[in-house]
Design a protein around this motif. Structure first.
Motif, PDB file in Angstrom:
ATOM      1  N   LYS A 106     -17.336  14.657  47.814  1.00 54.36           N
ATOM      2  CA  LYS A 106     -16.773  15.843  48.466  1.00 54.36           C
ATOM      3  C   LYS A 106     -15.610  16.403  47.657  1.00 54.36           C
ATOM      4  O   LYS A 106     -15.461  17.620  47.526  1.00 54.36           O
ATOM      5  N   MET A 107     -14.776  15.497  47.105  1.00 54.51           N
ATOM      6  CA  MET A 107     -13.659  15.944  46.270  1.00 54.51           C
ATOM      7  C   MET A 107     -14.169  16.634  45.009  1.00 54.51           C
ATOM      8  O   MET A 107     -13.632  17.656  44.590  1.00 54.51           O
ATOM      9  N   GLN A 108     -15.218  16.047  44.400  1.00 54.82           N
ATOM     10  CA  GLN A 108     -15.795  16.654  43.207  1.00 54.82           C
ATOM     11  C   GLN A 108     -16.383  18.029  43.515  1.00 54.82           C
ATOM     12  O   GLN A 108     -16.208  18.981  42.756  1.00 54.82           O
ATOM     13  N   LYS A 109     -17.085  18.131  44.652  1.00 55.03           N
ATOM     14  CA  LYS A 109     -17.671  19.413  45.035  1.00 55.03           C
ATOM     15  C   LYS A 109     -16.582  20.450  45.310  1.00 55.03           C
ATOM     16  O   LYS A 109     -16.713  21.616  44.926  1.00 55.03           O
ATOM     17  N   ALA A 110     -15.519  19.998  45.978  1.00 53.72           N
ATOM     18  CA  ALA A 110     -14.403  20.910  46.252  1.00 53.72           C
ATOM     19  C   ALA A 110     -13.756  21.389  44.958  1.00 53.72           C
ATOM     20  O   ALA A 110     -13.397  22.564  44.823  1.00 53.72           O
ATOM     21  N   GLU A 111     -13.644  20.465  43.984  1.00 50.81           N
ATOM     22  CA  GLU A 111     -13.067  20.829  42.694  1.00 50.81           C
ATOM     23  C   GLU A 111     -13.970  21.808  41.953  1.00 50.81           C
ATOM     24  O   GLU A 111     -13.486  22.778  41.349  1.00 50.81           O
ATOM     25  N   GLU A 112     -15.285  21.570  42.013  1.00 54.09           N
ATOM     26  CA  GLU A 112     -16.229  22.495  41.372  1.00 54.09           C
ATOM     27  C   GLU A 112     -16.167  23.875  42.015  1.00 54.09           C
ATOM     28  O   GLU A 112     -16.230  24.897  41.318  1.00 54.09           O
ATOM     29  N   MET A 113     -16.058  23.909  43.341  1.00 56.88           N
ATOM     30  CA  MET A 113     -15.959  25.194  44.039  1.00 56.88           C
ATOM     31  C   MET A 113     -14.667  25.910  43.674  1.00 56.88           C
ATOM     32  O   MET A 113     -14.641  27.132  43.520  1.00 56.88           O
ATOM     33  N   ALA A 135     -14.405  29.427  41.890  1.00 58.61           N
ATOM     34  CA  ALA A 135     -13.610  30.508  42.478  1.00 58.61           C
ATOM     35  C   ALA A 135     -12.572  31.020  41.480  1.00 58.61           C
ATOM     36  O   ALA A 135     -12.343  32.234  41.373  1.00 58.61           O
ATOM     37  N   ASP A 136     -11.963  30.078  40.727  1.00 58.31           N
ATOM     38  CA  ASP A 136     -10.980  30.477  39.712  1.00 58.31           C
ATOM     39  C   ASP A 136     -11.642  31.303  38.617  1.00 58.31           C
ATOM     40  O   ASP A 136     -11.055  32.274  38.121  1.00 58.31           O
ATOM     41  N   ASN A 137     -12.876  30.905  38.228  1.00 58.36           N
ATOM     42  CA  ASN A 137     -13.589  31.662  37.199  1.00 58.36           C
ATOM     43  C   ASN A 137     -13.930  33.066  37.680  1.00 58.36           C
ATOM     44  O   ASN A 137     -13.820  34.036  36.923  1.00 58.36           O
ATOM     45  N   ILE A 138     -14.359  33.157  38.940  1.00 55.76           N
ATOM     46  CA  ILE A 138     -14.665  34.478  39.502  1.00 55.76           C
ATOM     47  C   ILE A 138     -13.402  35.344  39.549  1.00 55.76           C
ATOM     48  O   ILE A 138     -13.420  36.528  39.198  1.00 55.76           O
ATOM     49  N   LYS A 139     -12.309  34.722  39.965  1.00 60.75           N
ATOM     50  CA  LYS A 139     -11.033  35.444  40.015  1.00 60.75           C
ATOM     51  C   LYS A 139     -10.600  35.867  38.617  1.00 60.75           C
ATOM     52  O   LYS A 139     -10.114  36.984  38.412  1.00 60.75           O
ATOM     53  N   LEU A 140     -10.787  34.952  37.634  1.00 59.08           N
ATOM     54  CA  LEU A 140     -10.424  35.252  36.254  1.00 59.08           C
ATOM     55  C   LEU A 140     -11.227  36.425  35.727  1.00 59.08           C
ATOM     56  O   LEU A 140     -10.670  37.366  35.150  1.00 59.08           O
ATOM     57  N   GLN A 141     -12.556  36.378  35.926  1.00 54.07           N
ATOM     58  CA  GLN A 141     -13.398  37.468  35.442  1.00 54.07           C
ATOM     59  C   GLN A 141     -13.052  38.782  36.124  1.00 54.07           C
ATOM     60  O   GLN A 141     -13.064  39.843  35.496  1.00 54.07           O
ATOM     61  N   SER A 142     -12.745  38.708  37.421  1.00 55.98           N
ATOM     62  CA  SER A 142     -12.379  39.916  38.156  1.00 55.98           C
ATOM     63  C   SER A 142     -11.082  40.515  37.613  1.00 55.98           C
ATOM     64  O   SER A 142     -10.975  41.735  37.435  1.00 55.98           O
ATOM     65  N   GLU A 143     -10.115  39.636  37.337  1.00 59.25           N
ATOM     66  CA  GLU A 143      -8.822  40.123  36.833  1.00 59.25           C
ATOM     67  C   GLU A 143      -8.967  40.685  35.430  1.00 59.25           C
ATOM     68  O   GLU A 143      -8.371  41.712  35.091  1.00 59.25           O
ATOM     69  N   LEU A 144      -9.775  40.001  34.593  1.00 59.57           N
ATOM     70  CA  LEU A 144     -10.010  40.511  33.242  1.00 59.57           C
ATOM     71  C   LEU A 144     -10.699  41.863  33.276  1.00 59.57           C
ATOM     72  O   LEU A 144     -10.379  42.764  32.499  1.00 59.57           O
ATOM     73  N   GLN A 145     -11.677  41.996  34.182  1.00 57.76           N
ATOM     74  CA  GLN A 145     -12.380  43.269  34.311  1.00 57.76           C
ATOM     75  C   GLN A 145     -11.418  44.365  34.759  1.00 57.76           C
ATOM     76  O   GLN A 145     -11.481  45.502  34.266  1.00 57.76           O
TER      77      GLN A 145
END
Length: 341
Positions: A135-142, A146-156
């Motif tokens: 569960k911790m690993q899955k939470a970390e992956e999520m 989410a950070d990658n999506i936020k990063l791509q959104s901010e870069l865009q």
């Protein structure tokens, strides 16, 4: 495909562990007479019950612990463990009906049941630990996703912010030419159309070749130089032999825009220098210009270029870049160093 691969690895690991545990007692009896009946009663039977407890918890019961059904988790495990201890006792009685009772040499029944209960808690603890780590690993992956999506959104967002800013500065440049040199204004519009084509088709990617970025910078410098008078000198020193490196698009344009914005005077001589050096996988870009600060009334470009650059560098090249700017003997110097690998 990756999940299936991880699943196969997990199944193989489980099989390996149980096989090792299964053959462990036989390994200790190599070279001596093996009592298979004793091994079955005291080890394999216990191992079988431990496996039942582990997998019932691993696949079903432990989930209740994480679904706010803790009471059911404790009740079910208590009943399961007591039931298996009872069944184990019955099997022992069936396998050894004539087993002599030797008081004083055997622990009390209650104490044996208590020790069995403690032993059966071990697979419960393991199943809890494994599920919790998953569960911790899955939470970390999520979180990473989410950070990658936020990063791509901010870069865009930064990219969309940069393009109108670039377009605004170019239009200001063309507007200043219309009244006193219409031919240069036409030439500027033609040059701007080439640059806009680059913005449309070359910047909607993560990386472009360094040669394409240098070509874009040269065209932009050429466009901005059209409106300059003889008092302003522009010097460029870009590598002629460009290595096969990739960079984020529009990474250096903010510094170039800033140099033309603050390095040009209508009445005083001024110099603007652009230099790029490439050493293996490191790129160093430097812009230096005479410093003619704009007044508060001059809102051209809105001053977002350098801030935009800082944010993009932090997002795209974390801990792989340096950005410095300073005033030195009346010259404003901005320098970017970044590692592309």
């Amino acid at each position: 495909m990756i999940n299936l691969k991880n699943k196969n690895i997990e199944i193989s690991l489980h099989l390996l562990i149980w096989l090792v545990l299964f053959f462990l007692p036989a390994a200790f009896t190599i070279g001596s007479e093996t009592d298979w009946s004793a091994i079955f009663r005291h080890f394999w039977l216990q191992l079988f019950f431990l496996a039942i407890i582990f997998y019932l918890n691993y696949f079903i019961i432990v989930k209740w612990l994480f679904e706010d059904k803790k009471i059911w988790f404790f009740i079910t495990n208590t009943v399961l463990l007591v039931l298996l201890i009872y069944v184990k006792g019955q099997i022992f009685e069936w396998l050894e009906p004539e087993r002599p009772k030797m008081p004083g040499r055997r622990p009390p029944e209650a104490l044996r049941y208590f020790f069995d209960f403690l032993i059966y808690l071990i697979p419960v603890a393991f199943s809890i630990a494994i599920n919790a780590s998953k569960k911790m690993q899955k939470a970390e992956e999520m979180k990473i996703e989410a950070d990658n999506i936020k990063l791509q959104s901010e870069l865009q967002h930064l990219k969309y912010q940069l393009q109108p800013h670039f377009f605004f500065n170019a239009l200001n440049n063309i507007y200043s030419l219309i009244d006193f040199d219409s031919e240069k204004a036409k030439q500027s519009i033609h040059s701007l159309s080439k640059l806009m084509r680059h913005l449309l088709y070359k910047t909607d990617v993560e990386k472009i070749n360094l040669s394409e970025e240098i070509d874009f910078l040269n065209k932009y410098i050429e466009l901005m130089s059209l409106r300059l008078n003889d008092k302003t000198k522009v010097y460029t020193n870009f590598p002629t032999k460009i290595p096969n490196l990739e960079v984020a698009p529009l990474l250096f344009i903010s510094i170039v825009e800033n140099a033309f914005k603050h390095g040009v005077s209508a009445t005083q001589p001024s110099d603007i220098h652009f230099k790029m050096e490439v050493l293996e996988d490191e790129i160093q870009f430097t812009a230096s210009n005479s410093n003619f600060p704009k007044t508060d009334a001059d809102k051209s470009g809105s001053g977002i270029g350098v801030e935009n650059l800082k944010k993009r560098l932090n997002l795209l090249y974390p801990e792989k870049h340096e950005f410095h700017h300073c005033l030195n003997d009346g010259m404003y110097i901005a320098e970017v160093k970044l590692k592309t690998k």
